[in-house]
Write an enzyme that holds these catalytic residues in place. Structure first.
Site, PDB file in Angstrom:
ATOM      1  N   GLU A   1      -6.101   6.301  -2.332  1.00 32.00           N
ATOM      2  CA  GLU A   1      -6.255   5.261  -1.241  1.00 32.00           C
ATOM      3  C   GLU A   1      -6.457   4.101  -1.668  1.00 32.00           C
ATOM      4  O   GLU A   1      -6.138   2.840  -1.447  1.00 32.00           O
ATOM      5  CB  GLU A   1      -7.084   5.837  -0.044  1.00 32.00           C
ATOM      6  CG  GLU A   1      -6.399   6.477   0.892  1.00 32.00           C
ATOM      7  CD  GLU A   1      -5.184   5.837   1.443  1.00 32.00           C
ATOM      8  OE1 GLU A   1      -5.519   4.609   1.792  1.00 32.00           O
ATOM      9  OE2 GLU A   1      -4.134   6.565   1.659  1.00 32.00           O
TER      10      GLU A   1
ATOM     11  N   HIS B   1       0.675  -1.124  -0.198  1.00 33.16           N
ATOM     12  CA  HIS B   1      -0.091   0.142   0.122  1.00 33.16           C
ATOM     13  C   HIS B   1       0.860   1.194   0.096  1.00 33.16           C
ATOM     14  O   HIS B   1       0.771   2.119  -1.109  1.00 33.16           O
ATOM     15  CB  HIS B   1      -0.984  -0.099   1.098  1.00 33.16           C
ATOM     16  CG  HIS B   1      -1.749   1.292   1.468  1.00 33.16           C
ATOM     17  ND1 HIS B   1      -3.221   1.156   1.145  1.00 33.16           N
ATOM     18  CD2 HIS B   1      -1.627   2.452   1.857  1.00 33.16           C
ATOM     19  CE1 HIS B   1      -3.624   2.403   1.472  1.00 33.16           C
ATOM     20  NE2 HIS B   1      -2.748   3.224   1.837  1.00 33.16           N
TER      21      HIS B   1
HETATM   22 ZN   LIG Z   1      -2.661   5.226   2.308  1.00 36.96          ZN
END
Ligand SMILES: [Zn+2]
Length: 466
Positions: A184, A160
């Site tokens: 995100e 991530h």
């Molecule tokens: Zn993030």
């Protein structure tokens, strides 16, 4: 095992790295004339590998030694043996697994396509419950030990954070509102794909969870986020309930967390999951390639909203496998199921009006009434961070230790906090808000802007009720 993969000299990887370099160069050319109607990107034919092309990552892991200064002391460089420190070795292996996904599945040599060294610092801060990307490197905290273990424990968290680097160097999605939630989501998607690829899992075998390994047994929940079922990852007396929506009907308008970037990412996350499970097989291969093509292609811009991104993925899937391919139909259907595209067309519903809930900010005018005293009440609110959790505490200064009360009195009386209200926003860094009636104060501050002593005061105040 990870190290073996990373250190294998795969002849195909060199070729792919060259193709990545060429593609990036051609994308930059095309980017100059980018427009909404730009054609979906296609992969150029393979070409000769250039001598000396790197076929492995260049990793550097540092130990911040529980301080909040970066990068800290280098503890492991590329090719060096394991250190015996779990966080440092997990970071090293996780960087390798992430590099491998991008190199082997998408022909991308590191974050920039040109072999950029992968930098990570572990043991950042004390009991630090977070991981973030600061624009040049990854940063991992050790967790508080009560609810969170060290943030390197989940491979998808490392994937991530690194993907924030890829996004910053390609689409450059603004970290706020819908483009921020896309930013995100892309990190969650590729973070999960790093893990799925390492484990050799097909879409129907994967758990589609983010951060499953970093929660302690004390937490009522399985992970921090679920792409398969947003909103169900945890429901805990202390942490609260997973706030993610899975459909546009439940889109959350908020000023917290840069406009809910860790909340509304549930919608595009779920679209990816739906498309990947409908198509079947390894998710990084077909649907993953579609998402990657859009992320790194010429059609996306920094302010891209959900609907634009959805249309770009449908176009990319059609370019990839054909107008009425199962891939294109699965991608179209996935975005319809989450309410981003309307059934039967790739037209988007009307855009949602921007939130009007931004803090108005400011700290009143100097010299106004209401000098802070021991009875002054201060509210501190922390949102965002990798976990996207909200923490809030309202406290009278007299309830705090004398030194902290003095520091608050000084900060409020001098209106010094507003100096920190504008500054760089780093993906997954915290957002702090301070409110006070006398003197009138309402100020939002991104974590990277805050001096360590001010952030320390905010954290001690937040923890003062525990
Ligand atoms: Zn993030």
């Amino acid at each position: 095992m990870l190290q073996a993969i990373a250190e294998s000299s795969d002849p195909v990887a060199a070729d792919r790295a060259v193709r990545a370099l060429e593609r990036d160069a051609s994308l930059r050319e095309r980017r100059r004339g980018r427009s909404e109607a730009a054609p979906a990107p296609t992969l150029p034919p393979a070409s000769r590998p250039a001598p000396g092309t790197p076929d492995s990552p260049q990793r550097v892991v540092s130990d911040a030694g529980k301080a909040e200064k970066l990068p800290g002391r280098v503890v492991r460089r590329e090719g060096e043996p394991a250190t015996g420190d779990a966080a440092a070795d997990e970071a090293y292996d996780g960087l390798g697994a992430t590099w491998e996904l991008y190199a082997t599945a998408y022909g991308r040599n590191s974050l920039d396509g040109r072999g950029l060294p992968l930098l990570a610092s572990v043991h950042y801060g004390t009991d630090y419950d977070n991981a973030f990307w600061d624009g040049t490197q990854m940063v991992f905290g050790d967790g508080d030990g009560r609810y969170f273990q060290r943030f390197t424990a989940s491979l998808d968290v490392i994937g991530h954070e690194l993907t924030h680097g890829v996004t910053e160097l390609t689409a450059g999605l603004t970290y706020r509102g819908q483009p921020g939630a896309l930013n995100e989501s892309i990190s969650d998607v590729f973070g999960s794909l790093v893990r799925q690829r390492l484990l050799g899992q097909r879409a129907d075998q994967a758990d589609w969870l983010i951060g499953a390994d970093l929660l302690t047994d004390a937490v009522h929940g399985v992970a921090l986020r679920s792409l398969a079922a947003p909103g169900t990852a945890y429901d805990d007396p202390v942490l609260g309930k997973d706030p993610q929506p899975a459909h546009m009907d439940a889109f959350v308008q908020t000023a917290d967390d840069n406009g809910g970037v860790h909340i509304n990412s549930g919608i595009p996350n779920h679209a990816f999951y739906l498309a990947a499970t409908a198509v079947g097989g390894y998710a990084w291969e077909r649907v993953g390639r579609t998402w990657y093509a859009v992320l790194t292609g010429p059609g996306i811009s920094a302010d891209c909203d959900f609907a634009t991104f959805a249309r770009l993925t449908v176009d990319a899937a059609r370019a990839q496998e054909g107008e009425s391919s199962s891939l294109a139909e699965a991608v179209q259907s996935a975005w319809e199921q989450v309410g981003v595209l309307q059934a039967g067309s790739s037209a988007a519903p009307a855009p949602i009006a921007p939130s009007g809930q931004e803090p108005t900010g400011g700290e009143g005018s100097p010299g106004g009434e209401g000098a802070p005293g021991r009875g002054t009440e201060v509210l501190v609110r922390r949102t965002g961070g990798f976990a996207g959790l909200t923490r809030e505490r309202s406290v009278r200064l007299e309830e705090l230790p004398g030194d902290d009360a003095d520091q608050w009195t000084h900060l409020l009386a001098t209106r010094r906090l507003s100096a920190f209200s504008n500054g760089p926003i780093h993906p997954d860094a915290y957002c702090y808000e301070v409110r006070c009636d006398a003197p009138p104060t309402r100020v939002s501050m991104p974590e990277p802007r805050l001096p360590e002593e001010v952030r320390g005061l905010l954290e001690r105040t937040l923890a003062s009720g525990d």
